[in-house]
Motif scaffolding. Structure first.
Motif, short mmCIF file in Angstrom:
data_model
loop_
_atom_site.label_atom_id
_atom_site.label_comp_id
_atom_site.label_asym_id
_atom_site.label_seq_id
_atom_site.Cartn_x
_atom_site.Cartn_y
_atom_site.Cartn_z
N PHE A 255 0.93 -1.21 -0.28
CA PHE A 255 -0.07 -0.09 0.00
C PHE A 255 0.53 0.87 0.43
O PHE A 255 2.40 1.12 0.13
CB PHE A 255 -0.95 0.28 1.84
CG PHE A 255 -0.61 0.17 2.69
CD1 PHE A 255 0.03 1.15 2.84
CD2 PHE A 255 0.09 -1.24 3.13
CE1 PHE A 255 1.08 0.82 4.25
CE2 PHE A 255 0.54 -1.27 4.18
CZ PHE A 255 1.26 -0.12 4.62
N GLU A 256 0.36 2.36 -0.79
CA GLU A 256 1.11 3.52 -0.17
C GLU A 256 0.90 4.52 1.12
O GLU A 256 -0.50 4.15 1.72
CB GLU A 256 1.11 4.33 -1.15
CG GLU A 256 1.55 4.05 -2.57
CD GLU A 256 1.20 4.40 -4.02
OE1 GLU A 256 2.07 4.46 -5.34
OE2 GLU A 256 1.03 5.61 -4.06
N MET A 257 1.12 5.45 2.01
CA MET A 257 0.90 6.20 2.55
C MET A 257 0.31 7.64 2.18
O MET A 257 0.99 7.95 0.85
CB MET A 257 2.07 5.74 3.75
CG MET A 257 2.34 4.69 3.87
SD MET A 257 1.27 3.81 5.34
CE MET A 257 1.85 4.87 6.39
N ASN A 258 0.23 8.14 2.85
CA ASN A 258 -0.63 9.26 3.33
C ASN A 258 0.13 10.25 4.93
O ASN A 258 -0.13 9.62 5.78
CB ASN A 258 -1.68 9.74 2.93
CG ASN A 258 -2.33 11.53 3.74
OD1 ASN A 258 -1.85 11.63 3.86
ND2 ASN A 258 -3.53 11.63 4.39
N GLY A 259 1.25 10.56 4.07
CA GLY A 259 2.35 11.58 5.02
C GLY A 259 1.54 12.29 6.00
O GLY A 259 1.31 13.95 5.12
N ASP A 260 0.63 11.73 7.32
CA ASP A 260 0.57 13.27 8.20
C ASP A 260 1.83 13.67 9.23
O ASP A 260 1.70 12.73 10.02
CB ASP A 260 -0.72 13.49 8.73
CG ASP A 260 -1.22 14.68 9.73
OD1 ASP A 260 -0.06 15.25 9.63
OD2 ASP A 260 -2.14 15.02 9.77
N LEU A 261 2.39 14.07 8.50
CA LEU A 261 3.83 14.16 9.29
C LEU A 261 4.23 14.61 10.80
O LEU A 261 5.05 14.84 11.24
CB LEU A 261 5.39 14.26 8.80
CG LEU A 261 5.65 13.64 7.20
CD1 LEU A 261 6.23 14.17 6.21
CD2 LEU A 261 5.38 12.05 7.20
N ALA A 262 3.25 15.96 10.81
CA ALA A 262 3.29 16.03 11.65
C ALA A 262 3.13 15.18 13.80
O ALA A 262 3.79 15.98 14.00
CB ALA A 262 1.56 16.97 12.03
N HIS A 263 2.67 14.57 12.75
CA HIS A 263 1.90 13.09 13.86
C HIS A 263 3.91 12.51 14.39
O HIS A 263 4.39 12.35 15.52
CB HIS A 263 1.59 11.90 13.65
CG HIS A 263 -0.32 12.61 13.65
ND1 HIS A 263 -1.35 12.57 14.90
CD2 HIS A 263 -0.54 13.41 12.68
CE1 HIS A 263 -2.22 13.11 14.16
NE2 HIS A 263 -2.33 13.26 12.49
#
Length: 389
Positions: A255-263
């Motif tokens: 799968f591919e990720m959605n990066g909400d990198l703030a977390h």
């Protein structure tokens, strides 16, 4: 005002944090003997091929955007998030009606949004069917030249207790969202109540991890069958909060990720093979500023000064560089400043950060096309908030 000594210490800490992010995520510094300023940066992360991160063939996703344009030339777009009408803005008149929402979106400089038909229905078309809501929204969006790029779904533990009903529900949601123009679905898969707030304990539960993989595969199958790209979002209190868990899932499925990198930034995650692998799988992005070990949503009063001071804007851009390699298959970056901590006016705070997202979109475009990006050693190497930008 802080003393000169304290100001110097604070500057050192900020630079050290930003530097450690780049070093730990695969950047090596070489400095001259008489100057501690980095003089050369060498990327050591494995570079993805232009337009791909090496996972797309198995993930089933495609490069989104105008199909009449070659994949590598499809531009990255900047979107408004669902938060702005779901909970962030409340009764803010700028989004008080569907016309005001899309007018604000256009006038502020967004290319479109990531908002579901169900969210539009609850805010503007209560009592109207989901399908009719989607058609009404699409008409207004077209009038303002705005696109609805994709959808964010929450996958809650209780919904899986009646899986047949849950699958019927998400099929209905995706059918309506496709009327809006949606091309992808990104999921936040919540941890079970047992493991909420547990840190990494859930990764030791083999049966639970196996069930997580099964659920990922179910959601992915349904999403791809609907003709949408599938992304799994990085998020605390979700099955993706620990990069080690993400890697174990990737060992079993694709799968591919959605990066909400703030977390990950607030957790202080800066190094390690698991984080590196997770970042390399990101092909969609939610973008909001965060403080390491601090606030998960930050709205800098003066973003240009914050960038020059190596603040949250500088930190986020540097953290995102490995994830932007090769560009994003969604071709979308979603601005997602939220109404928590000291952010009381997310619409204004988000608008101030649009130049940063435009700079990230340009960076991704260069990556997708195989064009060079600058070596980001100091804030002067890139000026996202400068007037000429």
């Amino acid at each position: 005002m802080a003393s000169p000594r304290m100001q110097g210490l604070m500057a050192y800490i900020r630079e050290s944090e930003a530097g450690s992010i780049r070093r730990d995520l695969g950047t090596t510094y070489e400095s001259s003997e008489d100057d501690m300023t980095p003089s050369k940066v060498r990327r050591t992360l494995k570079v993805r091929a232009p337009g791909s991160n090496g996972t797309r063939e198995r993930s089933g996703n495609r490069v989104l955007g105008d199909p009449s344009v070659r994949e590598e030339l499809r531009p990255h777009r900047v979107a408004m998030s669902m938060w702005y009408i779901d909970q962030a803005a409340g009764n803010d008149p700028r989004v008080g009606t569907i016309d005001k929402l899309f007018g604000h979106m256009r006038d502020t400089g967004y290319d479109g949004c990531e908002i579901t038909a169900e969210c539009f229905q609850k805010k503007y078309f209560y009592g109207t069917s989901l399908e009719e809501t989607a058609r009404n929204v699409r008409e207004v969006a077209d009038k303002y030249g705005m696109k609805i790029f994709g959808s964010l779904y929450h996958s809650l533990e209780w919904q899986w207790k009646d899986e047949k009903a849950y699958i019927a529900y998400i099929r209905e949601q995706m059918a309506a969202d496709k009327i809006l123009g949606s091309e992808y679905a990104t999921y936040q898969v919540f941890l079970s109540d047992e493991y909420m707030g547990c840190g990494s304990d859930y990764t030791d539960d083999t049966a639970y991890m196996t069930e997580c993989v099964r659920r990922i595969n179910v959601l992915k199958k349904e999403t791809l069958a609907a003709g949408l790209n599938f992304y799994l979002e990085t998020h605390v209190d979700r099955i993706t909060q620990d990069p080690r868990a993400v890697c174990r899932f990737l060992d079993k499925t694709s799968f591919e990720m959605n990066g909400d990198l703030a977390h990950y930034i607030t957790l202080g995650l800066r190094s390690g093979a698991s984080l590196e692998r997770t970042l390399a799988t990101i092909n969609h992005m939610h973008v909001r500023m965060a403080r390491m070990y601090g606030d998960i949503s930050v709205g800098p009063e003066n973003p240009e000064r914050d960038w020059d001071d190596r603040g949250v804007t500088w930190t986020h851009f540097n953290y995102a560089i490995p994830a932007m390699k090769g560009g994003l298959s969604s071709r979308v970056l979603v601005e997602e400043t939220g109404p928590i901590h000291e952010v009381s006016d997310p619409l204004t705070a988000g608008a101030k950060l649009l130049p940063l997202l435009r700079a990230m979109a340009k960076w991704c475009d260069n990556e997708a096309r195989g064009h060079p990006n600058p070596s980001l050693v100091s804030p002067s190497d890139l000026r996202p908030f400068a007037k000429e930008q």
